[in-house]
Design an enzyme around this catalytic site. Structure first.
Site, PDB file in Angstrom:
ATOM      1  N   GLU A 175      31.680   9.614  52.430  1.00 17.97           N
ATOM      2  CA  GLU A 175      32.116   8.362  51.364  1.00 17.97           C
ATOM      3  C   GLU A 175      30.717   7.373  51.672  1.00 17.97           C
ATOM      4  OE1 GLU A 175      35.938   7.205  51.593  1.00 17.97           O
ATOM      5  OE2 GLU A 175      36.387   9.023  50.515  1.00 17.97           O
ATOM      6  N   ASP A 219      31.626  12.795  48.627  1.00 18.05           N
ATOM      7  CA  ASP A 219      32.261  11.470  48.178  1.00 18.05           C
ATOM      8  C   ASP A 219      33.074  11.618  46.836  1.00 18.05           C
ATOM      9  OD1 ASP A 219      30.134   8.515  48.429  1.00 18.05           O
ATOM     10  OD2 ASP A 219      32.240   8.516  47.977  1.00 18.05           O
ATOM     11  N   GLU A 282      38.506  17.890  47.846  1.00 18.64           N
ATOM     12  CA  GLU A 282      39.768  17.009  47.998  1.00 18.64           C
ATOM     13  C   GLU A 282      40.619  16.726  46.610  1.00 18.64           C
ATOM     14  OE1 GLU A 282      39.198  13.551  49.870  1.00 18.64           O
ATOM     15  OE2 GLU A 282      37.653  14.367  51.364  1.00 18.64           O
TER      16      GLU A 282
HETATM   17  C1  XIL Z   1      42.923  10.300  53.514  1.00 16.98           C
HETATM   18  C2  XIL Z   1      44.581  10.832  53.939  1.00 16.98           C
HETATM   19  O1  XIL Z   1      44.759  11.762  52.947  1.00 16.98           O
HETATM   20  C3  XIL Z   1      45.341   9.957  54.371  1.00 16.98           C
HETATM   21  O2  XIL Z   1      46.414  10.487  54.860  1.00 16.98           O
HETATM   22  C4  XIL Z   1      44.615   9.222  55.428  1.00 16.98           C
HETATM   23  O3  XIL Z   1      45.730   8.000  55.781  1.00 16.98           O
HETATM   24  C5  XIL Z   1      43.501   8.318  54.717  1.00 16.98           C
HETATM   25  O4  XIL Z   1      42.726   9.479  54.640  1.00 16.98           O
HETATM   26  N1  XIL Z   1      38.963  10.593  50.926  1.00 16.98           N
HETATM   27  C6  XIL Z   1      38.707  11.245  51.983  1.00 16.98           C
HETATM   28  C7  XIL Z   1      39.944  11.587  52.839  1.00 16.98           C
HETATM   29  O5  XIL Z   1      37.530  11.791  52.366  1.00 16.98           O
HETATM   30  O6  XIL Z   1      39.479  11.621  54.233  1.00 16.98           O
HETATM   31  C8  XIL Z   1      40.949  10.773  52.513  1.00 16.98           C
HETATM   32  O7  XIL Z   1      42.194  11.308  53.273  1.00 16.98           O
HETATM   33  C9  XIL Z   1      41.270  10.529  51.189  1.00 16.98           C
HETATM   34  C10 XIL Z   1      39.962  10.131  50.342  1.00 16.98           C
END
Ligand code: XIL
Length: 369
Positions: A175, A219, A282
Protein backbone atom coordinates in the site's frame (compact mmCIF):
# COMPACT_ATOMS: atom_id res chain seq x y z
CA UNK A 1 22.28 -22.01 9.13
CA UNK A 2 22.51 -19.71 12.15
CA UNK A 3 24.47 -16.44 11.91
CA UNK A 4 27.01 -15.62 14.59
CA UNK A 5 24.39 -13.60 16.52
CA UNK A 6 22.63 -14.75 19.65
CA UNK A 7 19.09 -14.87 18.17
CA UNK A 8 16.42 -13.44 15.86
CA UNK A 9 16.45 -9.68 16.26
CA UNK A 10 16.75 -6.46 14.30
CA UNK A 11 20.44 -6.29 15.00
CA UNK A 12 21.38 -9.41 13.07
CA UNK A 13 20.01 -11.85 10.50
CA UNK A 14 18.68 -15.20 11.54
CA UNK A 15 18.78 -18.82 10.38
CA UNK A 16 16.04 -20.26 8.25
CA UNK A 17 13.38 -22.84 8.87
CA UNK A 18 14.73 -26.21 7.68
CA UNK A 19 12.49 -26.78 4.65
CA UNK A 20 12.53 -29.54 2.04
CA UNK A 21 13.64 -28.64 -1.54
CA UNK A 22 11.60 -25.94 -3.29
CA UNK A 23 7.97 -26.86 -3.94
CA UNK A 24 7.13 -26.27 -7.63
CA UNK A 25 3.84 -24.77 -8.72
CA UNK A 26 2.98 -28.03 -10.56
CA UNK A 27 3.72 -30.02 -7.42
CA UNK A 28 1.48 -27.73 -5.36
CA UNK A 29 -1.38 -28.06 -7.81
CA UNK A 30 -0.81 -31.81 -8.20
CA UNK A 31 -0.75 -32.19 -4.42
CA UNK A 32 -3.94 -30.21 -4.18
CA UNK A 33 -5.57 -32.43 -6.79
CA UNK A 34 -4.33 -35.53 -5.00
CA UNK A 35 -5.74 -34.21 -1.75
CA UNK A 36 -9.06 -33.48 -3.40
CA UNK A 37 -9.07 -36.86 -5.19
CA UNK A 38 -8.44 -38.76 -1.99
CA UNK A 39 -11.92 -37.63 -0.95
CA UNK A 40 -10.70 -35.87 2.19
CA UNK A 41 -13.75 -35.95 4.38
CA UNK A 42 -14.67 -32.54 5.84
CA UNK A 43 -14.78 -32.18 9.59
CA UNK A 44 -17.91 -33.55 11.22
CA UNK A 45 -20.83 -31.25 10.53
CA UNK A 46 -18.90 -29.25 7.91
CA UNK A 47 -21.06 -29.27 4.77
CA UNK A 48 -19.22 -30.61 1.72
CA UNK A 49 -18.81 -27.86 -0.87
CA UNK A 50 -18.04 -29.66 -4.10
CA UNK A 51 -15.81 -29.33 -6.05
CA UNK A 52 -12.56 -28.13 -4.44
CA UNK A 53 -11.79 -24.77 -6.06
CA UNK A 54 -8.16 -25.68 -6.66
CA UNK A 55 -9.19 -28.72 -8.67
CA UNK A 56 -10.92 -26.43 -11.19
CA UNK A 57 -8.24 -23.73 -11.48
CA UNK A 58 -5.18 -23.73 -13.75
CA UNK A 59 -3.54 -21.27 -11.34
CA UNK A 60 -2.99 -21.13 -7.57
CA UNK A 61 -6.09 -20.24 -5.58
CA UNK A 62 -5.24 -18.64 -2.23
CA UNK A 63 -6.81 -17.47 0.97
CA UNK A 64 -5.58 -15.66 4.04
CA UNK A 65 -5.54 -17.53 7.35
CA UNK A 66 -4.85 -16.89 11.02
CA UNK A 67 -2.76 -19.44 12.90
CA UNK A 68 -5.05 -20.01 15.94
CA UNK A 69 -8.03 -20.69 13.66
CA UNK A 70 -6.18 -23.60 12.04
CA UNK A 71 -6.95 -25.53 15.24
CA UNK A 72 -10.63 -25.41 14.21
CA UNK A 73 -11.16 -28.56 12.07
CA UNK A 74 -13.88 -26.89 9.97
CA UNK A 75 -11.59 -23.93 9.20
CA UNK A 76 -8.57 -26.13 8.51
CA UNK A 77 -10.66 -28.37 6.31
CA UNK A 78 -11.93 -25.52 4.13
CA UNK A 79 -8.39 -24.22 3.71
CA UNK A 80 -6.86 -27.59 2.83
CA UNK A 81 -9.75 -28.63 0.59
CA UNK A 82 -10.15 -25.58 -1.60
CA UNK A 83 -6.90 -23.63 -1.63
CA UNK A 84 -3.36 -24.13 -2.94
CA UNK A 85 -1.75 -21.04 -1.42
CA UNK A 86 -1.88 -19.42 2.03
CA UNK A 87 -1.23 -15.83 3.09
CA UNK A 88 -0.88 -15.00 6.80
CA UNK A 89 -3.62 -12.47 7.48
CA UNK A 90 -1.43 -10.72 10.06
CA UNK A 91 1.11 -13.01 11.74
CA UNK A 92 3.82 -12.32 9.17
CA UNK A 93 3.49 -8.57 9.56
CA UNK A 94 5.82 -6.50 11.72
CA UNK A 95 2.95 -5.77 14.11
CA UNK A 96 3.16 -9.42 15.18
CA UNK A 97 6.76 -10.41 14.45
CA UNK A 98 8.82 -7.46 15.78
CA UNK A 99 8.93 -7.21 19.59
CA UNK A 100 9.57 -3.92 21.46
CA UNK A 101 13.13 -5.08 22.27
CA UNK A 102 13.81 -5.67 18.56
CA UNK A 103 13.56 -9.45 18.77
CA UNK A 104 11.37 -11.44 16.36
CA UNK A 105 8.70 -14.02 17.06
CA UNK A 106 7.87 -16.52 14.34
CA UNK A 107 5.68 -19.00 16.20
CA UNK A 108 2.44 -18.29 14.36
CA UNK A 109 4.07 -17.68 10.97
CA UNK A 110 5.85 -21.03 11.39
CA UNK A 111 2.52 -22.70 12.23
CA UNK A 112 0.97 -21.38 9.02
CA UNK A 113 4.06 -22.41 7.05
CA UNK A 114 3.91 -25.91 8.57
CA UNK A 115 0.21 -26.23 7.66
CA UNK A 116 0.97 -25.17 4.09
CA UNK A 117 3.79 -27.70 3.79
CA UNK A 118 1.68 -30.45 5.34
CA UNK A 119 -1.01 -29.91 2.73
CA UNK A 120 1.21 -29.34 -0.28
CA UNK A 121 0.31 -25.63 -0.46
CA UNK A 122 2.42 -22.59 -1.34
CA UNK A 123 2.99 -19.84 1.17
CA UNK A 124 2.76 -16.16 0.23
CA UNK A 125 4.65 -13.68 2.42
CA UNK A 126 2.68 -10.62 3.51
CA UNK A 127 3.93 -7.96 4.15
CA UNK A 128 7.50 -6.79 4.71
CA UNK A 129 7.17 -2.95 4.72
CA UNK A 130 3.74 -1.42 5.32
CA UNK A 131 2.97 2.17 6.24
CA UNK A 132 0.44 0.88 8.79
CA UNK A 133 3.10 -0.97 10.81
CA UNK A 134 5.69 1.15 12.63
CA UNK A 135 6.76 -1.16 15.48
CA UNK A 136 8.38 0.15 18.66
CA UNK A 137 11.43 -2.00 17.97
CA UNK A 138 12.24 0.22 14.99
CA UNK A 139 11.00 3.47 16.50
CA UNK A 140 13.33 3.22 19.50
CA UNK A 141 16.27 1.74 17.58
CA UNK A 142 19.61 2.88 19.00
CA UNK A 143 21.12 3.97 15.70
CA UNK A 144 24.56 4.37 17.25
CA UNK A 145 24.61 0.57 17.47
CA UNK A 146 22.62 -0.43 14.39
CA UNK A 147 21.75 1.76 11.42
CA UNK A 148 18.06 1.98 10.55
CA UNK A 149 18.79 0.71 7.04
CA UNK A 150 20.79 -2.17 8.49
CA UNK A 151 17.89 -3.05 10.78
CA UNK A 152 15.47 -3.08 7.85
CA UNK A 153 17.82 -5.27 5.83
CA UNK A 154 18.18 -7.63 8.79
CA UNK A 155 14.41 -7.86 9.24
CA UNK A 156 13.74 -8.53 5.56
CA UNK A 157 16.58 -11.08 5.45
CA UNK A 158 15.26 -12.84 8.57
CA UNK A 159 11.72 -13.11 7.21
CA UNK A 160 12.45 -14.03 3.61
CA UNK A 161 15.25 -16.51 4.26
CA UNK A 162 13.18 -18.27 6.94
CA UNK A 163 10.55 -19.38 4.43
CA UNK A 164 12.80 -19.78 1.42
CA UNK A 165 11.62 -22.66 -0.75
CA UNK A 166 8.05 -22.49 0.58
CA UNK A 167 7.09 -18.84 0.04
CA UNK A 168 6.50 -18.40 -3.69
CA UNK A 169 6.50 -14.63 -3.33
CA UNK A 170 6.34 -11.64 -0.99
CA UNK A 171 4.53 -8.35 -0.69
CA UNK A 172 7.73 -6.38 -0.19
CA UNK A 173 6.08 -2.94 0.05
CA UNK A 174 2.37 -2.89 0.83
CA UNK A 175 0.00 0.00 0.00
CA UNK A 176 2.57 2.64 -1.06
CA UNK A 177 0.09 4.94 -2.85
CA UNK A 178 -1.96 7.63 -1.09
CA UNK A 179 -5.70 6.93 -0.79
CA UNK A 180 -6.54 9.78 -3.21
CA UNK A 181 -3.81 8.75 -5.63
CA UNK A 182 -2.07 12.14 -5.40
CA UNK A 183 1.33 10.65 -4.58
CA UNK A 184 3.09 8.09 -2.41
CA UNK A 185 2.35 7.71 1.30
CA UNK A 186 4.68 9.09 3.92
CA UNK A 187 5.72 6.47 6.46
CA UNK A 188 8.47 5.62 8.91
CA UNK A 189 10.10 3.74 6.02
CA UNK A 190 9.94 6.62 3.52
CA UNK A 191 11.07 9.15 6.14
CA UNK A 192 14.12 7.12 7.22
CA UNK A 193 15.09 5.54 3.88
CA UNK A 194 13.65 7.99 1.32
CA UNK A 195 10.67 7.38 -0.97
CA UNK A 196 12.70 5.41 -3.53
CA UNK A 197 15.23 4.20 -0.98
CA UNK A 198 12.61 2.18 0.95
CA UNK A 199 11.88 0.16 -2.18
CA UNK A 200 15.55 -0.27 -3.07
CA UNK A 201 16.54 -1.44 0.42
CA UNK A 202 13.61 -3.81 0.92
CA UNK A 203 13.53 -5.33 -2.55
CA UNK A 204 17.31 -5.82 -2.76
CA UNK A 205 17.42 -7.48 0.67
CA UNK A 206 14.49 -9.75 -0.25
CA UNK A 207 16.10 -10.68 -3.57
CA UNK A 208 19.35 -11.57 -1.86
CA UNK A 209 17.51 -13.66 0.74
CA UNK A 210 15.50 -15.67 -1.79
CA UNK A 211 16.36 -15.11 -5.48
CA UNK A 212 13.54 -17.46 -6.54
CA UNK A 213 10.72 -15.63 -4.76
CA UNK A 214 8.52 -13.29 -6.81
CA UNK A 215 8.73 -9.84 -5.21
CA UNK A 216 5.56 -7.70 -5.30
CA UNK A 217 4.22 -4.33 -4.51
CA UNK A 218 0.55 -4.48 -3.54
CA UNK A 219 -2.28 -1.96 -3.24
CA UNK A 220 -6.06 -1.61 -3.08
CA UNK A 221 -8.92 0.33 -4.69
CA UNK A 222 -7.04 0.29 -7.99
CA UNK A 223 -10.23 -0.89 -9.70
CA UNK A 224 -12.34 1.91 -8.22
CA UNK A 225 -10.02 4.94 -8.05
CA UNK A 226 -8.45 5.81 -11.43
CA UNK A 227 -6.02 8.40 -9.93
CA UNK A 228 -4.72 5.74 -7.56
CA UNK A 229 -4.25 3.25 -10.40
CA UNK A 230 -2.39 5.88 -12.46
CA UNK A 231 0.00 6.70 -9.61
CA UNK A 232 0.53 2.99 -8.90
CA UNK A 233 1.42 2.38 -12.54
CA UNK A 234 3.80 5.36 -12.61
CA UNK A 235 5.48 3.97 -9.50
CA UNK A 236 5.90 0.57 -11.17
CA UNK A 237 7.50 2.23 -14.21
CA UNK A 238 9.87 4.21 -11.98
CA UNK A 239 10.90 1.17 -9.96
CA UNK A 240 11.57 -0.90 -13.08
CA UNK A 241 13.59 1.96 -14.63
CA UNK A 242 15.59 2.27 -11.39
CA UNK A 243 16.49 -1.42 -11.56
CA UNK A 244 14.58 -2.33 -8.39
CA UNK A 245 14.02 -6.14 -8.56
CA UNK A 246 10.23 -5.79 -8.73
CA UNK A 247 8.95 -9.15 -9.95
CA UNK A 248 5.17 -8.93 -9.60
CA UNK A 249 2.18 -6.64 -9.21
CA UNK A 250 -0.45 -7.07 -6.51
CA UNK A 251 -4.04 -5.89 -6.90
CA UNK A 252 -5.84 -6.42 -3.60
CA UNK A 253 -9.40 -6.05 -4.99
CA UNK A 254 -11.21 -5.24 -1.75
CA UNK A 255 -14.46 -4.27 -3.47
CA UNK A 256 -18.16 -3.96 -2.87
CA UNK A 257 -21.31 -5.14 -4.60
CA UNK A 258 -21.97 -1.82 -6.38
CA UNK A 259 -18.60 -1.77 -8.13
CA UNK A 260 -19.41 -1.22 -11.84
CA UNK A 261 -19.08 -4.31 -14.02
CA UNK A 262 -15.86 -4.28 -16.04
CA UNK A 263 -13.81 -2.29 -13.51
CA UNK A 264 -11.83 -5.31 -12.34
CA UNK A 265 -11.29 -6.53 -15.90
CA UNK A 266 -10.00 -3.15 -17.07
CA UNK A 267 -7.67 -2.84 -14.06
CA UNK A 268 -6.10 -6.28 -14.49
CA UNK A 269 -5.59 -5.61 -18.20
CA UNK A 270 -3.86 -2.29 -17.43
CA UNK A 271 -1.58 -3.83 -14.80
CA UNK A 272 -0.79 -6.83 -17.02
CA UNK A 273 0.66 -4.41 -19.58
CA UNK A 274 3.96 -4.49 -17.69
CA UNK A 275 4.32 -8.18 -18.55
CA UNK A 276 4.89 -9.14 -14.89
CA UNK A 277 3.06 -11.78 -12.82
CA UNK A 278 -0.19 -10.51 -11.32
CA UNK A 279 -1.44 -11.46 -7.87
CA UNK A 280 -5.10 -10.72 -7.35
CA UNK A 281 -4.17 -10.74 -3.72
CA UNK A 282 -7.01 -10.00 -1.28
CA UNK A 283 -10.43 -10.17 -2.90
CA UNK A 284 -13.57 -9.70 -0.88
CA UNK A 285 -16.84 -8.08 -1.94
CA UNK A 286 -18.68 -6.16 0.78
CA UNK A 287 -22.47 -6.48 0.60
CA UNK A 288 -23.12 -3.54 2.91
CA UNK A 289 -20.75 -0.79 1.67
CA UNK A 290 -22.62 1.27 -0.90
CA UNK A 291 -26.01 0.90 0.71
CA UNK A 292 -27.36 -2.29 -0.86
CA UNK A 293 -27.94 -3.87 2.53
CA UNK A 294 -31.70 -3.25 2.21
CA UNK A 295 -31.75 -5.77 -0.64
CA UNK A 296 -29.48 -8.62 0.38
CA UNK A 297 -30.52 -10.86 -2.50
CA UNK A 298 -29.51 -8.18 -5.01
CA UNK A 299 -26.29 -7.53 -3.11
CA UNK A 300 -25.36 -11.22 -3.17
CA UNK A 301 -26.26 -11.44 -6.87
CA UNK A 302 -23.94 -8.57 -7.68
CA UNK A 303 -21.29 -10.03 -5.39
CA UNK A 304 -21.41 -13.33 -7.29
CA UNK A 305 -21.14 -11.49 -10.60
CA UNK A 306 -18.05 -9.58 -9.43
CA UNK A 307 -16.28 -12.72 -8.21
CA UNK A 308 -17.04 -14.38 -11.56
CA UNK A 309 -15.73 -11.35 -13.45
CA UNK A 310 -12.53 -11.36 -11.42
CA UNK A 311 -11.91 -15.06 -12.08
CA UNK A 312 -12.58 -14.65 -15.81
CA UNK A 313 -10.35 -11.56 -16.06
CA UNK A 314 -7.55 -13.29 -14.16
CA UNK A 315 -7.86 -16.48 -16.23
CA UNK A 316 -7.67 -14.36 -19.41
CA UNK A 317 -4.17 -13.17 -18.44
CA UNK A 318 -1.24 -14.89 -20.17
CA UNK A 319 -0.46 -18.01 -18.12
CA UNK A 320 3.03 -16.73 -17.18
CA UNK A 321 1.32 -13.72 -15.56
CA UNK A 322 -1.17 -15.72 -13.48
CA UNK A 323 0.64 -15.72 -10.15
CA UNK A 324 -2.36 -16.44 -7.88
CA UNK A 325 -5.97 -15.53 -7.17
CA UNK A 326 -6.42 -14.96 -3.45
CA UNK A 327 -9.57 -14.26 -1.46
CA UNK A 328 -9.22 -12.46 1.84
CA UNK A 329 -10.74 -15.13 4.04
CA UNK A 330 -13.04 -18.13 3.69
CA UNK A 331 -16.22 -17.88 5.81
CA UNK A 332 -18.07 -14.57 6.21
CA UNK A 333 -17.51 -14.69 9.97
CA UNK A 334 -13.72 -14.85 9.37
CA UNK A 335 -13.70 -11.58 7.42
CA UNK A 336 -11.96 -8.49 8.75
CA UNK A 337 -14.91 -6.49 7.32
CA UNK A 338 -17.17 -7.99 10.00
CA UNK A 339 -15.45 -5.73 12.51
CA UNK A 340 -16.71 -2.69 10.58
CA UNK A 341 -20.20 -4.08 10.06
CA UNK A 342 -21.34 -7.38 11.57
CA UNK A 343 -23.97 -7.66 8.84
CA UNK A 344 -21.41 -7.80 6.05
CA UNK A 345 -21.16 -11.07 4.07
CA UNK A 346 -18.12 -10.55 1.80
CA UNK A 347 -16.72 -14.05 1.16
CA UNK A 348 -17.43 -17.33 -0.68
CA UNK A 349 -18.68 -19.37 2.29
CA UNK A 350 -21.29 -18.42 4.88
CA UNK A 351 -20.69 -18.43 8.65
CA UNK A 352 -21.24 -22.19 8.75
CA UNK A 353 -18.82 -22.84 5.91
CA UNK A 354 -21.58 -23.49 3.37
CA UNK A 355 -20.97 -22.34 -0.23
CA UNK A 356 -22.84 -19.16 -1.22
CA UNK A 357 -23.95 -18.01 -4.69
CA UNK A 358 -20.51 -16.40 -4.99
CA UNK A 359 -18.88 -19.83 -4.61
CA UNK A 360 -21.09 -21.26 -7.38
CA UNK A 361 -20.25 -18.25 -9.57
CA UNK A 362 -16.53 -18.84 -9.01
CA UNK A 363 -16.75 -22.56 -9.83
CA UNK A 364 -18.78 -21.83 -12.98
CA UNK A 365 -16.31 -19.12 -14.06
CA UNK A 366 -13.39 -21.50 -13.44
CA UNK A 367 -15.09 -24.18 -15.55
CA UNK A 368 -15.64 -21.66 -18.37
CA UNK A 369 -12.05 -20.39 -18.24
C1 XIL B 1 -5.99 -6.65 7.58
C2 XIL B 1 -6.38 -7.92 8.32
O1 XIL B 1 -7.40 -8.60 7.60
C3 XIL B 1 -6.86 -7.55 9.73
O2 XIL B 1 -7.13 -8.74 10.45
C4 XIL B 1 -5.79 -6.75 10.43
O3 XIL B 1 -6.28 -6.35 11.68
C5 XIL B 1 -5.42 -5.51 9.60
O4 XIL B 1 -4.99 -5.90 8.29
N1 XIL B 1 -4.86 -4.64 3.04
C6 XIL B 1 -3.87 -5.47 3.44
C7 XIL B 1 -4.07 -6.43 4.53
O5 XIL B 1 -2.81 -5.53 2.79
O6 XIL B 1 -2.88 -6.72 5.24
C8 XIL B 1 -5.15 -5.95 5.48
O7 XIL B 1 -5.42 -7.04 6.34
C9 XIL B 1 -6.40 -5.54 4.71
C10 XIL B 1 -6.09 -4.43 3.74
Amino acid sequence: MKSSCEGDRLSCPTGQLNLSPPVSRRLVLASGLALAACGREPALGQPIAEPPLKSLANFPIGTCVRAPELADPAYADLAARHFSQLTAEWEMKMEYVVQPDGSFRFDRADAIAAFARQHGMRLFGHALLWYANEPEGFLKLDETRQSFEGAVRNYVTAMVSRYRGLAAGWDVVNEPVMENGEGLRESLWSRKLGQTGQFKVAFEAAKAADPAAVLFINDYHLESRPPKLRTYMRLIEQLLKAGVPLGGIGCQTHSWSELPAGSITATLKALAGFGLPIHLSEMDVSTVQGGLLANRTEAERRQARLYAEAIEAFAALPERQQFAFTVWGMRDKDSWLKRENALDTPLLFDDLGRPKPAFAAVTNALRRS
